[in-house]
Design an enzyme around this catalytic site. Structure first.
Site, PDB file in Angstrom:
ATOM      1  N   TYR A 270     -30.277  -5.334 -25.608  1.00 29.02           N
ATOM      2  CA  TYR A 270     -28.846  -5.642 -25.528  1.00 29.02           C
ATOM      3  C   TYR A 270     -27.905  -5.267 -26.833  1.00 29.02           C
ATOM      4  O   TYR A 270     -27.014  -4.682 -26.496  1.00 29.02           O
ATOM      5  CB  TYR A 270     -28.599  -7.308 -25.430  1.00 29.02           C
ATOM      6  CG  TYR A 270     -28.975  -7.799 -23.881  1.00 29.02           C
ATOM      7  CD1 TYR A 270     -29.257  -6.886 -22.827  1.00 29.02           C
ATOM      8  CD2 TYR A 270     -29.023  -9.132 -23.562  1.00 29.02           C
ATOM      9  CE1 TYR A 270     -29.532  -7.536 -21.556  1.00 29.02           C
ATOM     10  CE2 TYR A 270     -29.316  -9.574 -22.271  1.00 29.02           C
ATOM     11  CZ  TYR A 270     -29.710  -8.648 -21.280  1.00 29.02           C
ATOM     12  OH  TYR A 270     -30.019  -9.180 -20.014  1.00 29.02           O
TER      13      TYR A 270
ATOM     14  N   TYR B 214     -27.768 -18.015  -9.585  1.00 29.36           N
ATOM     15  CA  TYR B 214     -27.682 -19.098  -8.960  1.00 29.36           C
ATOM     16  C   TYR B 214     -26.171 -19.580  -8.601  1.00 29.36           C
ATOM     17  O   TYR B 214     -25.781 -19.974  -7.406  1.00 29.36           O
ATOM     18  CB  TYR B 214     -28.151 -20.196  -9.582  1.00 29.36           C
ATOM     19  CG  TYR B 214     -29.358 -20.998  -8.620  1.00 29.36           C
ATOM     20  CD1 TYR B 214     -30.663 -20.264  -8.448  1.00 29.36           C
ATOM     21  CD2 TYR B 214     -29.366 -22.321  -8.167  1.00 29.36           C
ATOM     22  CE1 TYR B 214     -31.407 -20.645  -7.490  1.00 29.36           C
ATOM     23  CE2 TYR B 214     -30.029 -22.787  -7.714  1.00 29.36           C
ATOM     24  CZ  TYR B 214     -31.241 -22.025  -7.114  1.00 29.36           C
ATOM     25  OH  TYR B 214     -32.255 -22.604  -6.276  1.00 29.36           O
TER      26      TYR B 214
ATOM     27  N   GLY C 151     -24.023 -17.229  -7.677  1.00 26.51           N
ATOM     28  CA  GLY C 151     -23.521 -16.322  -6.729  1.00 26.51           C
ATOM     29  C   GLY C 151     -23.944 -17.011  -5.343  1.00 26.51           C
ATOM     30  O   GLY C 151     -23.519 -16.535  -4.241  1.00 26.51           O
ATOM     31  N   LYS C 152     -24.746 -18.043  -5.450  1.00 27.19           N
ATOM     32  CA  LYS C 152     -25.286 -18.521  -3.954  1.00 27.19           C
ATOM     33  C   LYS C 152     -24.089 -19.279  -3.472  1.00 27.19           C
ATOM     34  O   LYS C 152     -23.330 -20.239  -4.008  1.00 27.19           O
ATOM     35  CB  LYS C 152     -26.380 -19.216  -4.350  1.00 27.19           C
ATOM     36  CG  LYS C 152     -27.577 -18.499  -4.577  1.00 27.19           C
ATOM     37  CD  LYS C 152     -28.948 -19.726  -4.604  1.00 27.19           C
ATOM     38  CE  LYS C 152     -30.234 -18.784  -5.024  1.00 27.19           C
ATOM     39  NZ  LYS C 152     -30.636 -18.123  -3.864  1.00 27.19           N
TER      40      LYS C 152
ATOM     41  N   HIS D 298     -30.401 -22.244 -14.036  1.00 30.67           N
ATOM     42  CA  HIS D 298     -30.052 -22.551 -12.526  1.00 30.67           C
ATOM     43  C   HIS D 298     -29.850 -24.121 -12.470  1.00 30.67           C
ATOM     44  O   HIS D 298     -28.695 -24.467 -11.904  1.00 30.67           O
ATOM     45  CB  HIS D 298     -31.113 -22.026 -11.638  1.00 30.67           C
ATOM     46  CG  HIS D 298     -31.388 -20.615 -11.872  1.00 30.67           C
ATOM     47  ND1 HIS D 298     -30.500 -19.594 -12.144  1.00 30.67           N
ATOM     48  CD2 HIS D 298     -32.757 -20.014 -11.855  1.00 30.67           C
ATOM     49  CE1 HIS D 298     -31.158 -18.365 -12.450  1.00 30.67           C
ATOM     50  NE2 HIS D 298     -32.423 -18.604 -12.138  1.00 30.67           N
TER      51      HIS D 298
ATOM     52  N   LYS E 203     -43.664 -23.271  -9.723  1.00 29.94           N
ATOM     53  CA  LYS E 203     -44.418 -22.278  -8.554  1.00 29.94           C
ATOM     54  C   LYS E 203     -45.570 -22.820  -7.945  1.00 29.94           C
ATOM     55  O   LYS E 203     -46.285 -23.577  -8.559  1.00 29.94           O
ATOM     56  CB  LYS E 203     -44.816 -21.260  -9.947  1.00 29.94           C
ATOM     57  CG  LYS E 203     -43.897 -20.336 -10.924  1.00 29.94           C
ATOM     58  CD  LYS E 203     -43.265 -19.474 -10.331  1.00 29.94           C
ATOM     59  CE  LYS E 203     -42.247 -18.836 -11.253  1.00 29.94           C
ATOM     60  NZ  LYS E 203     -41.214 -18.133 -10.361  1.00 29.94           N
TER      61      LYS E 203
ATOM     62  N   ARG F  70     -29.583 -32.941  -3.737  1.00 28.19           N
ATOM     63  CA  ARG F  70     -29.458 -33.889  -2.954  1.00 28.19           C
ATOM     64  C   ARG F  70     -28.603 -35.077  -3.686  1.00 28.19           C
ATOM     65  O   ARG F  70     -29.122 -35.389  -4.897  1.00 28.19           O
ATOM     66  CB  ARG F  70     -30.740 -34.515  -2.506  1.00 28.19           C
ATOM     67  CG  ARG F  70     -30.819 -35.892  -1.936  1.00 28.19           C
ATOM     68  CD  ARG F  70     -31.837 -36.333  -0.894  1.00 28.19           C
ATOM     69  NE  ARG F  70     -32.734 -36.946  -1.333  1.00 28.19           N
ATOM     70  CZ  ARG F  70     -33.639 -37.741  -0.806  1.00 28.19           C
ATOM     71  NH1 ARG F  70     -33.404 -38.111   0.371  1.00 28.19           N
ATOM     72  NH2 ARG F  70     -34.666 -38.372  -1.401  1.00 28.19           N
TER      73      ARG F  70
ATOM     74  N   TRP G 288     -63.188 -44.130 -32.697  1.00 27.53           N
ATOM     75  CA  TRP G 288     -63.060 -44.137 -33.953  1.00 27.53           C
ATOM     76  C   TRP G 288     -62.766 -42.751 -34.477  1.00 27.53           C
ATOM     77  O   TRP G 288     -63.078 -41.714 -33.849  1.00 27.53           O
ATOM     78  CB  TRP G 288     -64.532 -44.432 -34.519  1.00 27.53           C
ATOM     79  CG  TRP G 288     -64.788 -46.073 -34.105  1.00 27.53           C
ATOM     80  CD1 TRP G 288     -65.672 -46.438 -33.150  1.00 27.53           C
ATOM     81  CD2 TRP G 288     -64.605 -47.233 -34.783  1.00 27.53           C
ATOM     82  NE1 TRP G 288     -65.747 -47.635 -33.041  1.00 27.53           N
ATOM     83  CE2 TRP G 288     -65.298 -48.287 -34.270  1.00 27.53           C
ATOM     84  CE3 TRP G 288     -63.872 -47.715 -36.026  1.00 27.53           C
ATOM     85  CZ2 TRP G 288     -65.109 -49.557 -34.427  1.00 27.53           C
ATOM     86  CZ3 TRP G 288     -63.799 -48.914 -36.409  1.00 27.53           C
ATOM     87  CH2 TRP G 288     -64.508 -49.915 -35.590  1.00 27.53           C
TER      88      TRP G 288
END
Ligand code: NAG
Ligand code: NAG
Ligand code: NAG
Ligand code: NAG
Length: 791
Positions: free
Chosen positions: A154, A210, A212-213, A272, A365, A375, A617
């Protein structure tokens, strides 16, 4: 090729009306889109499709386009690859086949591959753009660079862009970046400041796909539209808890070199899930279109989030992961990765509105299903005496269902005992007919369900926002750093935690169920039982355990994993025998890193171990407070003691800290420990002593040149180590050699030289301390792995 495309555009413009709403951030003119990494996976899967949709939607607008796919390969190689990708873009259902073919053809003509490797390549690209603009007599609207390359590139690319690709006119410059944006607070800050040298904050668009969801993007508008219903209940008096989940069924095979350095917390929770959490809890902005206000309100949530402690997180790792790591990173079988592939974290917001409301962020995963949702579960204070199925007895909840799962489509679900949503948004519709499914404990018929009229890919959505200059759906520098500020301390405190191993898929059963108690979470089930035949067939059969002699006494040798299994089994056998005979098992354990795999094994696989009758111990201890990571006891606690059911009065740390100081002779710590041993251990003979051996052949904290004779009959002594921390407390040879069984565990290639030396030398405890281990009436066994034995 540019010319023809423009002509086509002109024709198209003449055909269509131009009723489209245009944002002021957008100006008419030519737009150059450059995807750096234009033939990579992300570009192939989402980006070109997204830009094609942008192009199709803007065909009737006031902008013209050219698209460049940039890559490191030379033009003659890159061009055909790019065109294969471009041919695969598709039109939405409402576009006719003929029209689609025309659009795709135009898109292809407007696109070209460029090698973008050196500064010169960037300069040439810009020369090309400027020449074309001049030839066509066009004004320039802007330049969009999409960096779909590894993050380490970058800073250099941004520098190239700043030094040679800035538009000279009033045209805009937008640079899009993909995560990861650092792997902790510090590295994110470094990256941000490097980028800051080349780009202004408003020029940077950090993508969190996320955002853009469609359902995620709808959270704030939904809260705004239903203010009347939500205001009275969106608070601690009414919300039972908030759950934000992203469950995946895939593993990370093939991506281990990246993933093993990140893990699920950095990969999903930090970005996200955190973004979703802020959207759900931030104060509603007065103006939903104001990026500044939204950012301010988000930052306010970050500032009221309580720090997340170690006891507010649990981590897991799917079983096959170790083997995948060993293969993909080319590691030996004793390499252990602690990278979590599952995590559940409990967060709290410390303000009057949400104080005490548990917020769970969970992702993993190899779970049972692929689904993402948030929720909000509300308290239900109605008690139903008879009809438990009446609507007012059922859970009251709002589910933002991001996608997949049993429902299969993105939707917002409001349980019917809450309120009926009244969206005036034409892009959303109510679903009234559905297959008979349950969503989070309620049949779908118990919900009001809303779904987008037209499903859109997150990337297409975000690309249209970048084009329009809408910054709401992107991560600002401040936002990014605030998020790392929350996660970095937790990541450091989890760094040495052993994840719970889970088999993957539906077999996980209730292994990963979470128990929230007070301000902490834990796994709901205490024990994990994973039998050997579930181990993916990698262990056991292939490698035999070998018995032999080393320094004239018994030796067990095997590959490290087998060796550890065997030693764990031998310790359990000794424990059972001791408990049978004496009613108690006295076990003395060493610090250091070699035994960690053994402790892991004992904690996770030996469920019938008589821990309740075991006394633990310490063989030796460093003179540091027990709370420090360097403390042997601390490490033993983290890796073993906290995972097994051992009564705390059976645990005997060494008293290295007395009278608020560390290991001072006059404080008599060593004598105290000796007395405790004499009092509790019959004849001061431990049933089992586990030792390691250092590169200098030290064992316990008995170092070369320590003059071991001076300890005489004492069982415990203070010694000096050549490496920091220098001061130690240790069992002496007197204590060790009284034991019934002594095991010396030696693992790793690095110990091969030492083992070769030791096989030759005579007993000389001053020079080779480990040779002083000679139990008088007990048995010594060496456990040496093949790496140390064979090298
Ligand atoms: C871009 O480069 C110029 C020098 O070419 C420099 O003065 C400027 O500060 C750089 N950064 C930004 C954000 O413009
Ligand atoms: C809301 O914010 C947008 C973007 O900053 C601005 O254009 C618009 O005028 C604002 N609306 C009101 C009512 O303030
Ligand atoms: C894997 O490790 C072995 C031994 O260290 C080495 O010979 C081999 O070249 C490595 N392979 C890769 C792909 O790094
Ligand atoms: C202590 O050990 C000795 C010798 O092994 C044994 O005879 C005796 O019974 C033991 N005492 C206890 C209390 O177990």
């Amino acid at each position: 090729m540019f010319v023809t495309a423009l002509l086509l555009l002109v024709t198209l413009c003449a055909q269509g009306g131009s009723g489209e709403k245009r944002d002021e951030a957008q100006r008419p003119g030519h737009v150059s889109v450059v995807i750096v990494g234009g033939t990579g996976d992300l570009a192939k899967k989402y980006l070109w499709q997204g830009f094609f949709e942008l192009y199709v939607n803007q065909v009737k607008g006031a902008n013209t386009f050219s698209f460049y796919g940039g890559g490191l390969t030379p033009t003659d190689k890159g061009t055909p690859v790019l065109f294969e990708i471009l041919k695969a873009v598709s039109c939405s259902k409402d576009v006719s086949k003929e029209r689609c073919a025309v659009l795709k053809d135009q898109f292809l003509r407007l696109s070209q591959y460029r090698q973008l490797k050196t500064l010169e390549d960037y300069q040439n690209l810009v020369k090309n753009i400027e020449q074309e603009l001049q030839q066509e007599g066009m004004t320039e609207a802007g330049r969009l660079f999409y960096l779909s390359v590894p993050a380490f590139a970058y800073a250099d690319i941004a520098d190239n862009i700043n030094s040679s690709c800035r538009p000279t006119s009033r045209a805009w410059l937008r640079v899009v970046l993909e995560k990861p944006f650092g792997h902790d607070f510090r590295s994110a800050q470094v990256l941000a400041s490097q980028l800051g040298n080349s780009l202004k904050d408003e020029e940077m668009y950090r993508i969190d796909h996320y955002l853009g969801k469609q359902v995620v993007a709808k959270i704030l508008p939904f809260r705004e539209e239903h203010k009347k219903f939500l205001d009275p209940i969106w608070n601690k008096q009414h919300i039972e808890r908030v759950e934000i989940l992203l469950k995946e069924t895939l593993d990370v095979k093939g991506r281990i070199p990246f993933y093993d350095q990140y893990g699920v917390v950095r990969d999903v929770l930090q970005n996200h899930l955190t973004e979703v959490m802020t959207l759900l809890t931030m104060r509603l902005p007065l103006n939903l279109s104001s990026s500044e206000e939204i950012l301010q309100n988000k930052l306010q949530i970050f500032s009221s989030l309580l720090p997340v402690g170690k006891n507010q997180a649990v981590v897991g790792q799917y079983q096959a992961y170790q083997t995948e790591v060993q293969q993909e990173l080319n590691k030996t079988k004793d390499h252990v990765s602690l990278t979590p592939t599952f995590a559940a974290v409990l967060a709290y917001i410390d303000d009057v509105q949400y104080e005490g409301v548990p917020i769970l962020l969970i992702s993993g995963k190899m779970l049972d299903e692929r689904v993402g949702y948030a929720r909000i579960l509300f308290k239900n204070d109605v008690f139903c005496l008879q009809n438990h199925n009446s609507v007012h007895c059922k859970p009251k909840q709002i589910v933002f269902h991001f996608g997949h799962g049993r429902l299969q489509y993105p939707a917002i679900l409001v349980s019917k005992n809450l309120f009926k949503p009244v969206s005036k948004d034409s892009e959303w519709k109510e679903v009234t007919e559905h297959a008979d499914v349950d969503v989070l404990g309620l049949p779908i018929s118990d919900y009001y369900v809303q779904t987008p009229t037209k499903p859109r890919e997150a990337y297409s959505e975000l690309i249209s926002h970048i084009f329009a200059g809408h910054k709401n759906s992107f991560i600002s520098t401040e936002n990014l750093l605030a998020s790392w500020g929350l996660w970095t301390p937790l990541l450091s405190s989890l760094a040495s935690s052993f994840p719970r191993i889970y088999p993957g898929g539906a077999d996980n059963g209730d292994l990963l169920d979470i128990h929230v108690k007070g301000r902490e979470i834990s796994y709901n089930s205490e024990v994990v039982i994973i039998n050997n035949d579930q181990m993916g067939g990698t262990s056991a059969n292939g490698f035999q355990v070998m018995q032999g002699k080393f320094r004239s006494v018994e030796m067990v040798s095997a590959w490290s994993e087998e060796l550890v299994n065997r030693l764990a089994a031998d310790i359990q056998e000794a424990a059972e025998a001791a408990v049978h005979k004496d009613g108690v098992f006295h076990l003395a354990l060493s610090g250091g890193s070699s035994p960690l795999a053994l402790y892991f094994r004992l904690a996770l696989h030996h469920f019938s171990f008589p821990w309740r009758k075991t006394h633990v111990w310490m063989v030796d201890e460093r003179c540091v407070p027990m709370t420090e990571l360097e403390s042997n006891f601390h490490s033993l606690h983290d890796h073993l003691l906290q995972h097994v059911r051992i009564p705390y009065y059976n645990i005997h740390p060494m008293p290295v800290q007395l009278n608020q100081r560390l290991c001072v002779e006059e404080d008599g710590g060593a004598l105290m420990y000796e007395k405790e041993v004499s009092k509790l251990v019959n004849g001061s003979s431990f049933h089992f002593v586990l030792l390691g051996v250092g590169y200098d052949s030290h064992t316990a904290s008995l170092f070369p040149g320590n003059k071991v004779d001076e300890h005489g009959e004492s069982l415990v002594a203070l010694t000096e180590s050549p490496i920091k921390p220098h001061q130690r407390m240790t069992l002496t040879f007197s204590a060790i050699n009284r034991a019934h069984k002594v095991a010396v565990l030696v693992m790793g290639k690095g110990k091969h030289e030492l083992i070769t030396q030791l096989s030759r030398v005579k007993d000389n405890p001053d020079k080779w301390p480990v040779t002083g281990v000679k139990p008088t009436n007990g048995k010594l066994v060496w456990y040496i792995d093949y790496n140390a034995l064979i090298g």
